[in-house]
Design an enzyme around this catalytic site. Structure first.
Site, PDB file in Angstrom:
ATOM      1  N   HIS A  89     -13.134  49.227 -58.504  1.00 26.33           N
ATOM      2  CA  HIS A  89     -12.095  48.306 -58.985  1.00 26.33           C
ATOM      3  C   HIS A  89     -11.347  47.637 -57.842  1.00 26.33           C
ATOM      4  CE1 HIS A  89     -12.821  49.965 -62.919  1.00 26.33           C
ATOM      5  NE2 HIS A  89     -12.478  51.178 -62.526  1.00 26.33           N
ATOM      6  N   THR A 223      -0.700  48.385 -62.928  1.00 23.82           N
ATOM      7  CA  THR A 223      -1.384  47.159 -63.356  1.00 23.82           C
ATOM      8  C   THR A 223      -2.841  47.406 -63.740  1.00 23.82           C
ATOM      9  OG1 THR A 223      -2.019  46.576 -61.097  1.00 23.82           O
ATOM     10  CG2 THR A 223       0.119  45.763 -61.891  1.00 23.82           C
TER      11      THR A 223
END
Length: 375
Positions: A89, A223
């Site tokens: 990610h 987030t």
């Protein structure tokens, strides 16, 4: 019979839970479990205090009690190397526990830092937070946990004020940023998800902007899933610059898939879109001086208007100068006219005047009489 149906229902729920849990681990920024689906698998992602947000300076509240952020031991990295990894990610670097941050309501210890970026196509997008609707090329997050109340990150991340994150907006410029090079120069060693490399420790303070006194602060969330609403955010107003080449490395070198994947997927656009503020208060440590942002059409109109104004002013000045010169020439004319001619009568008087002058001297001496000294 009823017992059978109950057993079947429980089994189906269990299978659904297992299936969702397995899928949840494979969340992405776009795709089957992309941002729009996060809340379905991670309920906190649909909360009312999510991050990132747009920092609208016209609606921030200035708080004069906010003191400059004080990094603790950022410049004391120790002798052990940092571990840089690609988790599929983002690119993440672990930080030693003795690093921390002061200037916050509580003491927070460092855990890790990571980056978010775009894809290098079009305008600069890649940051998660925006200021007045404008995004930057990338964003750095330095994550800390509340060391006063919790033993580690795992305990703290689900608790209110359990985490504190410093956010740094990054722009592309001409000069190479040596501090960020300590990370970006090793990206080719961790191109695929699951890879990691040991890198020399360095002064983490150099990754921050020079001015740590101007920032925005608000309560928000992680987030990325599971999006726990436990973060005290500090977003610096001053941006940091890296070179265009450094940004290109970040945007193009990494993959979100493992090395054995037949068709590796590029790790790009790993930023979450801004979330609703939902009546939260955003504090600022400084008084923002507003500056109007003009559109391209407005800028062209201003330039053309300015040019027309300059041309018009030049014409007016030329007309005034020409008028002044014309007026001055009439004033000079009398001084260049020939001297008036004397009449015959006036000319007849001139010899008499000479004679009168001559009678004032001694007729016997052609020279002037020498005055005698007084006794």
């Amino acid at each position: 019979m009823g017992l059978v149906w109950i057993t079947v229902a429980v089994l189906l729920l269990f299978l659904k839970f297992v299936n969702c849990s397995g899928t949840a681990k494979e969340w992405t920024y776009a795709g089957a479990v992309g941002q729009s689906e996060w809340a379905e698998f991670f309920p906190d992602c649909g909360g009312s205090s999510q991050s990132p947000i747009n920092l609208d300076t016209s609606h921030t509240l200035h708080d004069p009690t906010l003191v400059p952020v004080q990094p603790l031991a950022y410049n004391q990295p120790g002798n052990k190397p940092f571990i840089l990894s690609n988790n599929g990610h983002t690119v993440q670097m672990t930080l030693p526990r003795w690093m921390g941050v002061a200037g916050l309501p509580l003491h927070y210890s460092a855990v890790q830092l990571h980056l978010h970026w775009g894809n290098g196509v079009g305008v600069a997008t890649g940051s998660e937070h925006t200021i007045n609707g404008l995004s930057s090329s990338a964003e750095l997050h330095i994550v800390h946990y509340n060391a006063e109340f919790y033993a580690n990150m795992t305990e703290a991340k689900t608790q209110e004020n359990g985490l504190a994150v410093l956010g740094v907006l990054i722009e592309a410029g001409e000069e190479t940023n040596q501090a960020y090079g300590r990370i970006l120069n090793y990206l080719d060693h961790i191109r695929y998800a699951g890879q990691q490399v040991a890198i020399p420790a360095f002064d983490v303070r150099l990754l921050l902007p020079n001015d740590l006194g101007q920032y925005f602060r608000y309560n928000g969330s992680l987030t990325t899933p599971p999006c726990h609403q436990s973060v005290l955010w500090t977003i610096f107003n001053e941006r940091v610059k890296i070179s265009h080449l450094q940004l290109m490395k970040l945007e193009t070198l990494l993959f979100s898939s493992k090395a054995e994947a037949a068709e590796p997927t590029a790790l790009q656009d790993n930023f979450r879109v801004t979330q609703p503020l939902n009546n939260r208060t955003v504090l600022s440590s400084f008084i923002h001086v507003s500056a109007k942002m003009y559109t391209t059409g407005e800028i062209i109109a201003i330039v053309i208007g300015s040019l027309c104004g300059c041309v018009g002013l030049a014409v007016i000045i030329r007309f005034i100068v020409k008028t002044i010169r014309s007026t001055s020439s009439w004033d000079v004319l009398p001084s260049i006219r020939p001297a008036p001619q004397h009449s015959t009568k006036d000319m007849a008087k001139e010899p008499k005047q000479d004679m009168a002058l001559k009678t004032t001297s001694d007729p016997t001496n052609p020279e002037e009489a020498t005055p005698q000294p007084e006794t």
